[in-house]
Design a protein around this motif. Sequence first.
Motif, PDB file in Angstrom:
ATOM      1  N   SER A  42       0.914  -1.200   0.126  1.00  0.00           N
ATOM      2  CA  SER A  42      -0.022   0.067   0.083  1.00  0.00           C
ATOM      3  C   SER A  42       0.922   1.219   0.171  1.00  0.00           C
ATOM      4  CB  SER A  42      -1.005   0.046   1.122  1.00  0.00           C
ATOM      5  OG  SER A  42      -0.160   0.299   2.597  1.00  0.00           O
ATOM      6  N   GLY A  43       2.092   1.191   0.507  1.00  0.00           N
ATOM      7  CA  GLY A  43       2.922   2.381   0.384  1.00  0.00           C
ATOM      8  C   GLY A  43       2.786   3.288   1.554  1.00  0.00           C
ATOM      9  N   ALA A  44       1.690   2.876   2.558  1.00  0.00           N
ATOM     10  CA  ALA A  44       1.652   3.830   3.751  1.00  0.00           C
ATOM     11  C   ALA A  44       2.620   3.747   4.809  1.00  0.00           C
ATOM     12  CB  ALA A  44       0.206   3.389   4.248  1.00  0.00           C
ATOM     13  N   TYR A  45       2.486   4.880   5.465  1.00  0.00           N
ATOM     14  CA  TYR A  45       3.405   5.067   6.713  1.00  0.00           C
ATOM     15  C   TYR A  45       2.773   4.197   8.018  1.00  0.00           C
ATOM     16  CZ  TYR A  45       7.230   7.833   4.587  1.00  0.00           C
ATOM     17  OH  TYR A  45       8.235   8.392   4.082  1.00  0.00           O
ATOM     18  N   ARG A  53      -7.981   1.178  -8.849  1.00  0.00           N
ATOM     19  CA  ARG A  53      -6.636   1.360  -8.731  1.00  0.00           C
ATOM     20  C   ARG A  53      -5.899   1.141  -7.550  1.00  0.00           C
ATOM     21  NH1 ARG A  53      -7.058   6.230  -9.426  1.00  0.00           N
ATOM     22  NH2 ARG A  53      -6.656   7.050  -7.428  1.00  0.00           N
ATOM     23  N   THR A  54      -6.604   1.294  -6.526  1.00  0.00           N
ATOM     24  CA  THR A  54      -6.065   0.936  -5.249  1.00  0.00           C
ATOM     25  C   THR A  54      -5.983  -0.732  -4.977  1.00  0.00           C
ATOM     26  OG1 THR A  54      -6.895   3.036  -4.074  1.00  0.00           O
ATOM     27  CG2 THR A  54      -6.342   1.295  -2.772  1.00  0.00           C
ATOM     28  N   GLU A  64      -7.002   5.998   4.871  1.00  0.00           N
ATOM     29  CA  GLU A  64      -7.138   7.138   3.879  1.00  0.00           C
ATOM     30  C   GLU A  64      -6.956   6.833   2.636  1.00  0.00           C
ATOM     31  OE1 GLU A  64      -5.962  11.732   3.082  1.00  0.00           O
ATOM     32  OE2 GLU A  64      -4.703  10.481   4.336  1.00  0.00           O
ATOM     33  N   ALA A  65      -5.768   6.115   2.062  1.00  0.00           N
ATOM     34  CA  ALA A  65      -5.694   5.737   0.790  1.00  0.00           C
ATOM     35  C   ALA A  65      -6.596   4.831   0.076  1.00  0.00           C
ATOM     36  CB  ALA A  65      -4.143   4.955   0.743  1.00  0.00           C
ATOM     37  N   ARG A  66      -7.182   3.895   0.767  1.00  0.00           N
ATOM     38  CA  ARG A  66      -8.044   3.019   0.547  1.00  0.00           C
ATOM     39  C   ARG A  66      -9.307   3.470   0.286  1.00  0.00           C
ATOM     40  NH1 ARG A  66     -11.864   0.779  -0.877  1.00  0.00           N
ATOM     41  NH2 ARG A  66     -12.413  -1.401  -0.663  1.00  0.00           N
TER      42      ARG A  66
END
Length: 493
Positions: free
Chosen positions: A95-98, A470-471, A105-107
């Motif tokens: 996912s590339g999240a921290y 896309r996610t 939030e990204a999803r």
Amino acid sequence: MNLAAVALVSLATLLVGFYGLRLSRTTSDFYVASRTVSPLVNASAIGGEYLSAASFLGIAGLVLAGGADLLWLPVGWTGGYLVLLVLVSAPLRRSGAYTLPDFAEARLESMAVRRTASLLVVLIGWLYLLSQLQAAGRVLTGMIGAPGWLGGPLVAAVVIIGVLGGGMRSITLVQAFQYWLKLTALSVPLVFLLAAWRRDGAPGIDDQTWLLPLTGDRQLYSTYSLILVTFLGTMGLPHVLVRFYTNPDGRTARRTTAVVLVLLGVFYLLPAVYGALGKLYASDLVGSSTGADGVVLELPRRLVGGVLGEVLTALLTAGAFAAFLSTSSGLTVSVAGVIGQDLLRGGVRSFRAATVPALGVPLLLALLMPTPLPVATMVGMAFALSASTFCPLLVLGIWWRGLTAAGALVGLLTGGALTGAAVVWTVAAGPGDGWAAVLLAQPGAWTVPLTFLVMVAVSRRTERPAGVARTMVRLHTPERLRLDRGDWRPRRI
């Protein structure tokens, strides 16, 4: 001797942390160690922070007090990583999240979900930290006669210095070192304890109710609820999840999880033996002022005695204090990361500024709480809250494209509110009789399914995020493929 053991562990922790400070330069170093941690080091660090005071002291105490049925705790805590390996670890890394709120939030493309996830990360972290700080006070009181309030501030001081110095990169080295210290601290004294038990004629446990304590519907419900939250709660613990952001790629994240299963399996063989020996030689600790949690530290004095017994007790004291430091460090990094990113401006300066409230609030609660609960009970509550909120969010968010922001938000609020109310009631009222008390003390069996149901029901009636396709591709496409280079093509039907 015990005081010297505590001092040596604290000094070694600070020295390893200062070495990590030399390697920490960027924001990525502080949050995720620049995603360069190898599987063995990361697995050792996960073991270091995951094997908390509840594992080092609490399991043996619960087995002593409650019987062999409580062995489901280490089984569940280890099995939770199997669920994590199968369902979460690689997609979460891709996912590339921290942080977990970053993933939410990204999803779901919703700031409301992110803020709710941030609040839950902080609450779970504080609840978990509270148990570590309280247990530290009890250990110092029993081992060196220090005032009960001293343990928490001492742990907090060492942790804050380490976290402020080097962030995640520094803490990774500290926790990897502390896993092997804890394993040594439990295994070496056990050799001498078993030798003393053999010299005593290797007596067995005659209490059949202790060996097979499952009696009645309430006990059966509590056991299954406990198994459920330990299996599913692991994937939502913030200090566990942040570790998978430190791996270079999803394949390394899976390898890390596989190594963790081995390391935890080896470690969890040991506290059960301490609990069984405690039933034979220290059953009077149940209900005493020391409490059953002190059985690990008490056995060398009773079975070995003399100078060797004191040396073994000092080694166990060092291991217990390492457990407080390692778990508290991981939780502080996770909570400070969320506070620094969501409430402050982000970056190294915000991370450092968030470290003090991240650890200061649970420290204040630990000092004010008059009668602390057993450490494993408090940790179990944190697992219940995690399983009832982040487990449904992660499983549905990764594997079901139909999850919507509204569904996730309502589900998080439902699971968090119900579980939080049950935790507050249990802490305030204490253990009680009847089905109502049992359902509140072990809420996972009904809150976890209810949260899944609410998320699915609300999502089916609300609109999906615009970029969900896309996610999902990003979460499930092997990292060796470069989507922007044209390696990936949709399969023809």
